[in-house]
Design an enzyme around this catalytic site. Structure first.
Site: not given
Length: 291
Positions: A11, A95-98, A100, A102-103, A136
């Site tokens: 997203k 990854v860790a990019a805003g 989502a 992981g979500s 999220d």
């Protein structure tokens, strides 16, 4: 059904406002989230016993530190499922990019476990469980173009984003969402995004009306710490983006183009620069289904 394969979509935030910080430490937000056609591929397969996991990225955890693992365990424990499950994630979302990343993996696993073990849960019931994994996750189950309010748990589908081309660029840094929110100075924010105006622009299918309202108050924290984000935005706009914005707490930047050739040229320029590590030119995804 012994095996299921899914696309866990990323997203971006078309607009992100933070209304206030609550006494419990949570922040109330008002934002428009949009699913895009960039995804991790997830395969679930029944096994004899236990939960096992593998990914294509060696640094990702393959145990309860991974939200996808926790999603499977939560449903399998609740429904006392005796057989096992193997989770395979082919990860492409930064990854860790805003975005989502992981979500959306956790959301896809909830959906897949529900299907493969025939639990009969509705989308709403999956969303109610998903919020226990992360704010999220319910949105990643719903997908599409959605107004998010409260602490992210109040979700209202809105009119779809008109078709366009979205250039996504991830610089070679990672950002902690917790750090960004802890350092947000709400009293110093002079201008807040016009989220209501964006909802109306979406309703009348006015792409330019959407893009001219694209703002993210979290940029006030992340851009001073990572000025390359502003450089990426400026390059995209110079090359024809209707507008460009940081997604979520960053550091990923996305630009919206109404011309694919302009998006491709901007992508190629970014790839030649030292500003980014990953780039993707994608389109919005507005079908609220995994199929």
């Amino acid at each position: 059904m012994n095996r299921i394969q899914m696309k866990a979509l990323a997203k971006v935030n078309l607009g992100l406002d933070v209304i206030r910080r609550r006494e419990d430490g949570y922040h109330e937000v008002k934002m428009i989230m949009q699913t895009v056609r960039l995804y991790d591929r997830i395969i679930l397969e029944k096994t004899q016993k236990g939960i096992s996991m593998e990914t294509n990225l060696s640094f990702l955890p393959v145990n309860e530190q991974n939200i996808a693992y926790r999603a499977a365990k939560m449903l399998m424990d609740e429904f006392h499922i005796q057989s096992g499950l193997h989770i395979k994630i082919d990860k492409h979302i930064p990854v860790a990019a805003g975005m989502a990343g992981g979500s959306t993996d956790g959301a896809a696993v909830l959906y897949g476990v529900n299907k493969i073990f025939e639990l009969g849960l509705t989308k709403r019931q999956l969303m109610e469980r998903g919020v226990k994994l992360g704010a999220d996750v319910p949105y990643c189950i719903m997908r599409g173009t959605v107004l998010s309010e409260g602490i992210g748990e109040i979700l209202t589908p809105v009119s779809s984003l008109p078709d366009c081309h979205i250039l996504i660029a991830k610089p070679p840094v990672s950002v902690s969402t917790k750090h960004v929110y802890e350092n947000l100075k709400l009293d110093k924010i002079e201008k807040h995004p016009d989220i209501d105006g964006m909802v109306e622009a979406l309703r009348i299918e006015d792409l330019h009306g959407v893009t001219q309202r694209m703002e993210n108050v979290l940029e006030t924290v992340t851009i001073p710490e990572h000025p390359e984000i502003q450089q990426i935005k400026e390059l995209m706009i110079k090359e024809g983006a209707l507008n460009a914005l940081m997604s979520g707490s960053g550091p990923t930047v996305f630009g919206i183009f109404d011309d694919r050739e302009k998006g491709m040229r901007a992508r190629d320029l970014l790839r030649k620069s030292s500003l980014v590590r990953q780039t993707y030119l994608v389109r919005p995804f507005n079908i609220r289904s995994y199929r």
